[in-house]
Scaffold this active site. Structure first.
Site, PDB file in Angstrom:
ATOM      1  N   ASP A 161     -10.323  -0.639 -18.376  1.00  0.00           N
ATOM      2  CA  ASP A 161      -9.854  -0.629 -16.988  1.00  0.00           C
ATOM      3  C   ASP A 161      -9.546   0.812 -16.608  1.00  0.00           C
ATOM      4  O   ASP A 161      -8.696   1.450 -17.209  1.00  0.00           O
ATOM      5  CB  ASP A 161      -8.596  -1.505 -16.881  1.00  0.00           C
ATOM      6  CG  ASP A 161      -8.018  -1.585 -15.473  1.00  0.00           C
ATOM      7  OD1 ASP A 161      -8.333  -0.725 -14.640  1.00  0.00           O
ATOM      8  OD2 ASP A 161      -7.229  -2.519 -15.215  1.00  0.00           O
ATOM      9  N   SER A 196      -2.157  -6.431 -10.386  1.00  0.00           N
ATOM     10  CA  SER A 196      -1.893  -5.030 -10.064  1.00  0.00           C
ATOM     11  C   SER A 196      -0.504  -4.862  -9.424  1.00  0.00           C
ATOM     12  O   SER A 196       0.489  -5.179 -10.046  1.00  0.00           O
ATOM     13  CB  SER A 196      -3.027  -4.525  -9.157  1.00  0.00           C
ATOM     14  OG  SER A 196      -3.067  -3.131  -9.121  1.00  0.00           O
ATOM     15  N   HIS A 219     -10.887  -3.441 -13.199  1.00  0.00           N
ATOM     16  CA  HIS A 219      -9.516  -3.726 -12.783  1.00  0.00           C
ATOM     17  C   HIS A 219      -9.403  -5.040 -12.002  1.00  0.00           C
ATOM     18  O   HIS A 219      -8.298  -5.465 -11.696  1.00  0.00           O
ATOM     19  CB  HIS A 219      -9.010  -2.555 -11.917  1.00  0.00           C
ATOM     20  CG  HIS A 219      -7.545  -2.591 -11.623  1.00  0.00           C
ATOM     21  ND1 HIS A 219      -6.576  -2.613 -12.608  1.00  0.00           N
ATOM     22  CD2 HIS A 219      -6.873  -2.627 -10.432  1.00  0.00           C
ATOM     23  CE1 HIS A 219      -5.367  -2.654 -12.044  1.00  0.00           C
ATOM     24  NE2 HIS A 219      -5.524  -2.663 -10.725  1.00  0.00           N
TER      25      HIS A 219
END
Length: 266
Positions: A217, A96, A246
């Site tokens: 996601d 991320s 995610h």
């Protein structure tokens, strides 16, 4: 500076291999997010783990609201850690926000990185006229308002959505680390992430990359992986995990580990 930073960000080096592997966590987690991955790679790598300055496991006094207005300050932290540890070459796995940090770090110091493995990465979360990031500005503002109004309620709603797969232990784990964050820091970092746009610099990346994304996601549409493959300057491959969410390192660690092994051996 080096030693203070290593202590402040809870830097740990584990494992007995010769090659160096950096595992960098994403927003709302800390280095404990890798706990099911580390034992599988520790026999083969020296693994560097650390907490982002915004993580709940870091003393919030270290979070300088003037300094961490852009991702560049997070890049400084990563590079300063690697320099303090005397690292001259490593493979980097970033989830991320840390995928983005890795991209920027590799542009600044390409010789440091043998490979970038980017999990749930997005160069921009907001939609644009020729780009589908997944979110409209109005939707994001609603998220910020919800975080401000009642952080606990927001976490309770967001954690299951982000985890995606029906894995209660992963939801509990993600909720725990989100609750550990001070709400004002969590909101500030969210604004930084959603306001960032790396599309213009992707071509400057010369390091080989592997983009890992789950089949569904909520934070990153499938088209983003293809966008990264097309626009990153280095040789780039995509791996789609047959799971949702995610945070595959929390919800499907064995599956992720398989793909990580493959990506690292290329």
């Amino acid at each position: 500076m080096g030693n203070i930073l290593l202590e402040a960000l809870n830097v740990r080096v584990v494992g007995s291999g010769e090659k160096i592997l950096v595992l960098a966590h994403g927003f709302g987690t800390d280095q404990s997010a890798w706990q099911r991955i580390v034992p599988l790679f520790a026999p083969y790598y020296r693994i560097i783990l650390y907490d982002l300055v915004c993580a709940g496991s870091v003393n919030p006094d270290y979070f300088d609201f003037r300094r961490y207005t852009t991702l560049d300050a997070y890049v400084d932290d990563l590079l300063n850690i690697l320099d303090a540890l005397g690292v001259d070459r490593c493979a980097y796995v970033g989830h991320s926000i840390s995928a983005t940090i890795g991209i920027l770090a590799s542009i600044r110091r390409p010789e440091l990185f043998s490979k970038l493995i980017l999990i749930g990465a997005s160069p921009r979360f907001l939609n644009d006229k020729d780009y589908h990031g997944g979110f409209e500005q109005g939707e994001i503002e609603k998220v910020f308002s919800a975080m401000e109004a009642n952080y606990e309620a927001w976490v309770n709603g967001f954690a299951p959505l982000a985890v995606g797969a029906d894995v209660p232990t992963a939801v509990r784990e993600f909720s725990r680390t989100l609750f550990n964050m001070r709400p004002d820091i969590s909101l500030f970092v969210s604004r930084t992430v959603f306001n960032s746009d790396l599309r213009g610099v992707l071509g400057l990346v010369k390091v080989p990359c592997c983009v890992i994304q789950t089949a569904k996601d909520v934070s990153v549409p499938a088209s983003v992986a293809e966008y990264l493959r097309t626009h990153l300057g280095g040789r780039t491959t995509i791996e789609i995990l047959k799971t949702e969410g995610h945070l595959p390192h929390l919800s499907a660690p064995a599956l992720l580990a398989q793909v990580l092994r493959r990506a690292l051996s290329r």
